[in-house]
Design an enzyme around this catalytic site. Structure first.
Site, PDB file in Angstrom:
ATOM      1  N   SER A 205      28.013 -32.056   5.895  1.00 38.62           N
ATOM      2  CA  SER A 205      28.333 -33.248   5.373  1.00 38.62           C
ATOM      3  C   SER A 205      29.582 -33.591   4.532  1.00 38.62           C
ATOM      4  O   SER A 205      29.940 -34.803   4.444  1.00 38.62           O
ATOM      5  CB  SER A 205      26.948 -34.022   4.518  1.00 38.62           C
ATOM      6  OG  SER A 205      25.972 -34.334   5.612  1.00 38.62           O
TER       7      SER A 205
ATOM      8  N   SER B 100      27.806 -36.634   6.288  1.00 33.75           N
ATOM      9  CA  SER B 100      27.031 -38.083   6.094  1.00 33.75           C
ATOM     10  C   SER B 100      27.978 -38.434   4.918  1.00 33.75           C
ATOM     11  O   SER B 100      27.973 -39.420   4.386  1.00 33.75           O
ATOM     12  CB  SER B 100      25.830 -37.640   5.410  1.00 33.75           C
ATOM     13  OG  SER B 100      25.900 -36.614   4.101  1.00 33.75           O
TER      14      SER B 100
ATOM     15  N   LYS C 103      30.144 -40.695  -3.293  1.00 37.25           N
ATOM     16  CA  LYS C 103      29.094 -40.868  -2.589  1.00 37.25           C
ATOM     17  C   LYS C 103      27.973 -41.520  -3.370  1.00 37.25           C
ATOM     18  O   LYS C 103      27.639 -40.923  -4.322  1.00 37.25           O
ATOM     19  CB  LYS C 103      28.659 -39.446  -1.718  1.00 37.25           C
ATOM     20  CG  LYS C 103      27.874 -39.619  -0.543  1.00 37.25           C
ATOM     21  CD  LYS C 103      27.591 -38.184   0.036  1.00 37.25           C
ATOM     22  CE  LYS C 103      26.771 -38.291   1.119  1.00 37.25           C
ATOM     23  NZ  LYS C 103      26.641 -36.923   1.929  1.00 37.25           N
TER      24      LYS C 103
END
Lengths: 470, 69
Positions: A181, A157, A82
């Site tokens: 997330s 996310s 990420k």
């Protein structure tokens, strides 16, 4: 072996094959690059590809192994993470326009630990802007798309992490989890995602969102992947004084498939309000599967969850609003509409309400453990009460009326951020539209080994985690 | 889409305290969440006790561990 054959390996299978000399790091990396070239556009999971540097790293690992060097537990495994984990000298966008050119001067502790374990870092993955939505929408880099059907959300996310692991581009990736997330993209994309105990993994060099509830953790194919990954990244770090000094166990050692006598608590009614019928069927089938493996399943009704949910929404909103205040004054239009709207509201919450929420956290953790885990080893819930939504029906930027649908998505995951408990999401089936269904398991603080053991036992008996969208 | 009755006073408060204006219609729309949030907090009144403080959380994490862990 073909790239598709190599890409079908889990993270631990790939690492073990490399350690045994059955495959080279270069071949594993080329499989990742080939999959990305052929399928990357379908999922829009990658923000930055470091093709040449990754190839150099892989060659170095192959040479080191030939020379008889002792290598780490993840040696030879290509990964991407990420795009909020700082690597000195490399742009870290945080999924945003505001940090599109941000170059950190430090490298995140977790990246340093993955490097030391021999993982090959090949680039960065798409994410919700500043890690602040549950769907994976991104107005700046484009939405990541669900590998099972591009019209649907990946979950957020950690959207690129979910899509890249499910799409067999990488075997594992770092996500982050402040309200779900890691677990939401794991559930929506059909992979395994672990949110560790609060303080278990240090956050040095990690973009903050809500410092009381932020967690670093992995998404992978299997519980064993999550176990090994966590063993590498967990443990105290001088740079993060909030990181726990609790010893890091060998999480893989307990994965023996034996859950006879395990006591599972199903929490009602909170996690089941207005639940979709096909999601409920998937959950009930998973409970039947655990019973078949020798577990007992009973229902509990913890009354603390209403307070937990109220307080976590205050904590995350206030902390997020606070750290974004200056940009909200200077360049509010640089945020996506849904994000600036959410950040804005956090400024309206009084300090006394925020401190009440933090002050009640300890007592509510004790109460929840008494209510739900007093006689039980794990809590089981669906991570989502709805089927995986489409990107269109949760797009607040296009229509503010979608606000409630967006905010409701993390209802079943965010309580565990307030409580700080280790929580995993694993795939347990597909809904009536062919999108994945997840199962969420939580245990007492620092009992990651417990949820991993249950998840691993379930995965030994099922093949949901082994299915690939393409 | 009509504003919550709380929207204008909250927006005024945010402007005064933080110097931030509502960035868009969605931000105004999101103000309606506060009706429910305040109602939820209202139901929790009386549960916070004099000695409660944020550091109780770290202590609870340790106290609530599995005994064999």
């Amino acid at each position: 072996m073909s790239s598709d054959t190599l890409a079908a390996l889990s993270m631990t299978e790939a690492a073990d094959a490399f350690a045994r000399g059955e495959v080279t790091a270069a071949a594993l990396l080329e499989a990742t690059l080939d999959r990305l070239d052929r399928h990357g556009a379908k999922v829009n999971a990658v923000v930055r590809l470091d093709r040449d540097e990754a190839r150099q790293a892989a060659v170095g690992l192959d040479q080191a192994r030939k020379a008889g060097a002792t290598l780490g537990r993840l040696a030879g495994v290509p990964m991407m993470h990420k795009d909020m984990y700082y690597r000195a000298g490399k742009v870290t966008t945080c999924g945003s326009k505001i940090r599109r050119d941000f170059v950190p001067g430090v490298t995140a502790t977790v990246l340093q630990r993955l490097d030391a374990a021999g993982a090959v870092d090949a680039g960065t993955l798409n994410m919700a802007e500043f890690a602040q939505n549950a769907t994976g929408h991104n107005a700046h880099f484009g939405d990541a798309m669900n590998p099972w059907d591009a019209a649907y959300c990946t979950g957020g996310s950690s959207s690129g992490s979910g899509a890249a692991v499910a799409g067999r581009i990488v075997t594992a990736a770092l996500g982050s989890d402040t309200g779900g997330s890691i677990r939401l993209p794991a559930a929506m994309c059909g992979v395994t995602g672990l949110k560790p105990t609060q303080t278990r993994v240090p956050r040095t060099g990690v973009m903050p969102l809500s410092f009381s509830a932020d967690n670093v953790g992995p998404l992978g194919r299997t519980a064993r992947d999550a176990a090994r990954f966590l063993g590498v990244v967990a443990g105290a770090c001088a740079g993060d004084p909030t990181s726990s000094r609790e010893p890091v166990p060998d999480y893989e050692a307990g994965l023996d498939g034996d859950i006879r006598g395990l006591r599972v608590a199903v929490c009602e009614p909170w996690f089941f309000d207005d639940i979709d019928a096909s999601v409920l069927r998937g959950f009930e089938a998973a409970m039947a599967g655990l019973k078949d493996l020798g577990a007992t399943v009973e229902t509990v009704r913890p009354e603390s969850l209403v307070a937990v949910n109220t307080y976590i929404s205050i904590v995350s909103r206030v902390e997020g609003a606070t750290i974004h205040q200056q940009w909200m004054r200077e360049c509010p239009a640089d945020y996506a509409i849904h994000l600036s709207a959410r950040l804005y509201g956090g400024n309206a919450i009084p300090a006394t309400a925020y401190l009440e929420a933090l002050s009640r956290r300890g007592p509510l953790l004790r109460r929840f453990c008494d209510e739900a885990l007093g006689r039980f080893d794990v809590v089981a819930t669906p991570p989502l009460r709805v089927r995986v939504p489409t990107r269109a029906e949760t797009d607040v930027d296009a229509d503010p009326a979608n606000w409630d649908r967006l905010m409701d998505l993390s209802r079943n995951t965010r309580p565990f951020n307030y409580l700080g408990l280790p929580t995993i999401s694993i795939p347990v089936g597909f809904d009536d539209r062919g999108l994945p269904i997840g199962l969420q398991l939580a245990a007492r603080p620092f009992a990651e080994a417990r949820v991993l053991k249950v998840a691993d036992a379930y995965q030994r008996a099922t093949d949901w985690h082994g299915r690939a969208p393409f | 889409m009509s504003d919550s009755r709380l929207a204008l006073p909250l927006m005024d408060s945010i402007q005064r305290w933080q110097g931030i204006d509502a960035p868009n219609a969605a931000a105004r729309h999101g103000m309606k969440d506060f009706e429910g949030l305040i109602a939820a907090l209202e139901k929790l009144r009386g549960e916070l006790v004099f000695e409660d403080e944020p550091s109780s959380f770290e202590a609870a994490l340790t106290a609530c561990k599995e005994r064999e862990a």
